[in-house]
Design an enzyme around this catalytic site. Structure first.
Site, PDB file in Angstrom:
ATOM      1  N   HIS A   1     -25.840  -2.322  71.576  1.00 24.52           N
ATOM      2  CA  HIS A   1     -24.618  -1.684  71.077  1.00 24.52           C
ATOM      3  C   HIS A   1     -24.617  -0.178  71.363  1.00 24.52           C
ATOM      4  CE1 HIS A   1     -21.118  -1.180  68.374  1.00 24.52           C
ATOM      5  NE2 HIS A   1     -21.690  -0.012  68.101  1.00 24.52           N
ATOM      6  N   GLU A   2     -25.669   0.504  70.969  1.00 22.08           N
ATOM      7  CA  GLU A   2     -25.658   1.962  71.127  1.00 22.08           C
ATOM      8  C   GLU A   2     -25.665   2.371  72.601  1.00 22.08           C
ATOM      9  OE1 GLU A   2     -24.801   3.431  68.645  1.00 22.08           O
ATOM     10  OE2 GLU A   2     -25.454   2.146  67.004  1.00 22.08           O
TER      11      GLU A   2
ATOM     12  N   HIS B   1     -22.256   2.306  74.248  1.00 24.25           N
ATOM     13  CA  HIS B   1     -21.425   3.490  74.029  1.00 24.25           C
ATOM     14  C   HIS B   1     -21.513   4.493  75.170  1.00 24.25           C
ATOM     15  CE1 HIS B   1     -19.605   2.959  70.143  1.00 24.25           C
ATOM     16  NE2 HIS B   1     -20.753   2.710  69.540  1.00 24.25           N
TER      17      HIS B   1
ATOM     18  N   TYR C   1     -14.490  -2.468  64.555  1.00 23.07           N
ATOM     19  CA  TYR C   1     -15.637  -3.138  65.169  1.00 23.07           C
ATOM     20  C   TYR C   1     -15.301  -4.605  65.445  1.00 23.07           C
ATOM     21  CZ  TYR C   1     -18.437   0.939  63.842  1.00 23.07           C
ATOM     22  OH  TYR C   1     -18.930   2.209  63.716  1.00 23.07           O
TER      23      TYR C   1
END
Length: 551
Positions: free
Chosen positions: A340-341, A344, A415
């Site tokens: 997920h991070e 980004h 989200y």
């Protein structure tokens, strides 16, 4: 945005007013808007006349007193004549002085906003710079990364373990900056001094290290534009390992910084980083920051998307702290924080919102990236099961889009609802290669840019060839989920419409009756379609809608 009819514009304005009224009442009951909200969240006159070009942030960190002391050299281009500049720094930190060409400048403070009166005439088209000195004890993060600030802790060997995290609260919580997302600095040098025996890791590439009797200083240079909340410091007893990734733009350096005791398990667990890069370059295009490399850095909190310095604190577990957020089992096939991070890097760091109200651009696309990661490695149905499984976490209480000009994000539904919105849009387009080209195209057209929701909507409409205004209004600016209502008036006549939605909503949907599958285009008015026979009707589950048989 695509041209709208007068009637459509009127309906749209009424919708926005209604949503804004409801949202403002929901939020203001707990936190009324203030002048500080405007100073933080808007392009004030004191922000609007100058364009960031370069920062040199130099800071010394004092772990024993949990304090900082440093400078920030700000180089900027004058875009219109003005003599007062806004720089932000939050209490209890203090700006001790500001100079331009050696002259001390008057600084007036209003909360976090500092208004600097410039003596030199500011001429449009010229580049100027100021030097800011500051010091103090920054806010300590209580529940990072959500509340934001500096985390001061120690590792299992008793050595200091320190990190910044400040997406919501802003970069000005620990360094003086133009704390608004619309203006990204073009490049940046970060110089951090820490006690000897520790190491700082920041964004970009390491340039210079200097060891003195009691301190270590390291320079990190960011050669690409960077959003201010993505700038970070990470301080600990780090050890390093890395690898080379042969990607779409050549050889990418992938570097990993972990606590000394975690080196061996990190060498195994961080295989997910390479798997992430393979999947996301396929779906989104080349990693956006080859020049600055990719880093995964262990920190004493869960993790965050700092550009080229992605932070990690998921305790070397699969899923989200060992939990599958989808409830399907697929969420335990990867480390949530790594996927997920790092996602980004494409949506948040490459493509950045101009206003925090459009935070869905960051979080919806990155939430959706989790299912695309699974699809790349395990097949399409794995990704579809995952994204469908997250629907139980959607609340539908407040719209996804927030309030502009006030530093107010929308609901947390950005989200899971955002991921399902995008998955539904993929089904509407009904062409997986076109959908992939849209995702890749966004990262090319909006490369290293700040954008608005309207720009994203317009691009997707243009590339898909579909009028999606009603779709975006329904899912981004409204909280109700469309319901497909239907009944059979005889054995071969299906009657259907959309309900629980905007009166203008008109999304096509795929349905199955027995062995037969068909695409129909409901509106909010009753329509009919001839079918081979009546029976059990099923709406394609990849569309995020409800369904109800009337009789």
């Amino acid at each position: 945005m695509l041209e709208m009819s007068l009637q459509k514009k009127i309906e749209y304005v009424l919708l926005i007013l209604a949503v804004a009224f409801c949202f403002e009442n929901e939020v203001s009951a707990q936190s009324p808007f203030t002048r500080a909200d405007t100073l933080r969240g808007s392009i004030t006159p004191e922000r609007g006349w100058w364009d960031l070009n370069y920062y040199h942030l130099s800071v010394e960190v004092f772990p024993e007193t949990k304090s900082l002391k440093g400078t920030n050299l700000v180089r900027y281009k004058v875009t219109s004549p003005h003599q007062v500049m806004q720089i932000d720094l939050q209490e209890p930190l203090k700006i001790t002085s500001v100079t331009q060409e050696g002259e001390f400048l008057e600084v007036r403070r209003e909360g976090a906003a500092h208004f600097i009166t410039l003596k030199k005439k500011q001429v449009p088209g010229t580049f100027e710079k100021i030097l800011i000195n500051y010091e103090g004890q920054p806010k300590e993060a209580v529940r990072p990364p959500w509340d934001g600030g500096i985390t001061w802790t120690r590792d299992t060997n008793g050595k200091h373990f320190i990190a910044s995290s400040n997406q919501g609260i802003g970069s000005s919580i620990w360094w003086p900056s133009k704390d608004h997302p619309a203006d990204e600095v073009d490049s940046m040098l970060i110089t951090v001094t820490v006690p000897k025996g520790l190491q700082n890791v920041s964004n970009g590439r390491a340039r210079r290290g200097e060891v003195r009797e009691n301190t270590v200083t390291m320079d990190w240079f960011v050669s690409n534009p960077i959003n201010d909340y993505g700038v970070n410091i990470n301080i600990g007893d780090y050890v390093h390992f890395g690898e080379k990734f042969e990607g779409e733009k050549g050889t990418l350096d992938m570097d990993y910084y972990v606590l000394r005791d975690n080196l061996e398990k990190a060498k195994i667990h961080f295989h997910d980083a390479r798997r992430m890069m393979e999947a996301f370059e396929h779906w989104f295009g080349p990693y956006p920051f080859y020049e600055d490399g990719f880093k995964l850095v262990e920190v004493p909190y869960l993790g965050m998307e700092h550009q080229s310095s992605v932070t990690y604190g998921n305790d070397y577990q699969k899923g989200y702290k060992g939990t599958d957020l989808s409830g399907t089992g697929w969420g335990l096939k990867f480390d949530f924080i790594i996927i997920h991070e790092a996602g980004h890097e494409w949506f948040a760091n490459n493509i950045t919102y101009k206003d925090v109200a459009d935070m869905w651009i960051h979080e919806s696309f990155t939430n959706y990236s989790e299912s695309l990661f699974l699809e790349y490695h395990y097949g399409k149905e794995a990704g579809q099961e995952y994204v469908r499984g997250t629907r139980s976490r959607i609340e539908n209480k407040i719209p996804i889009i927030g309030i502009y000009g006030l530093n107010r994000r929308g609901s947390g539904d950005m989200y899971y609802k955002g991921g399902n919105l995008l998955n539904t849009l993929r089904e509407v387009i009904a062409d997986d290669e076109k959908w992939r080209s849209i995702l890749r195209g966004m990262n090319e057209v909006f490369y290293h840019q700040t954008v608005t929701t309207e720009q994203v909507e317009a691009y997707i409409q243009e590339q898909s060839g579909l009028n999606l205004e009603n779709f975006f209004d329904q899912y981004l600016r409204n909280v109700s989920i469309p319901t497909f209502e239907y009944y059979f008036s005889d054995q071969q006549t299906l009657n259907y419409r959309w309900s629980n939605c905007l009166v203008t909503f008109d999304m096509p949907v795929d349905v199955s009756i027995g062995e037969d599958t068909m695409r129909i285009s409901p509106t909010t008015h009753w329509q009919q379609a001839k079918v081979k026979q009546s029976g059990t009707l099923t709406v394609d589950p990849d569309f995020y809608v409800g369904s109800f048989r009337l009789r």
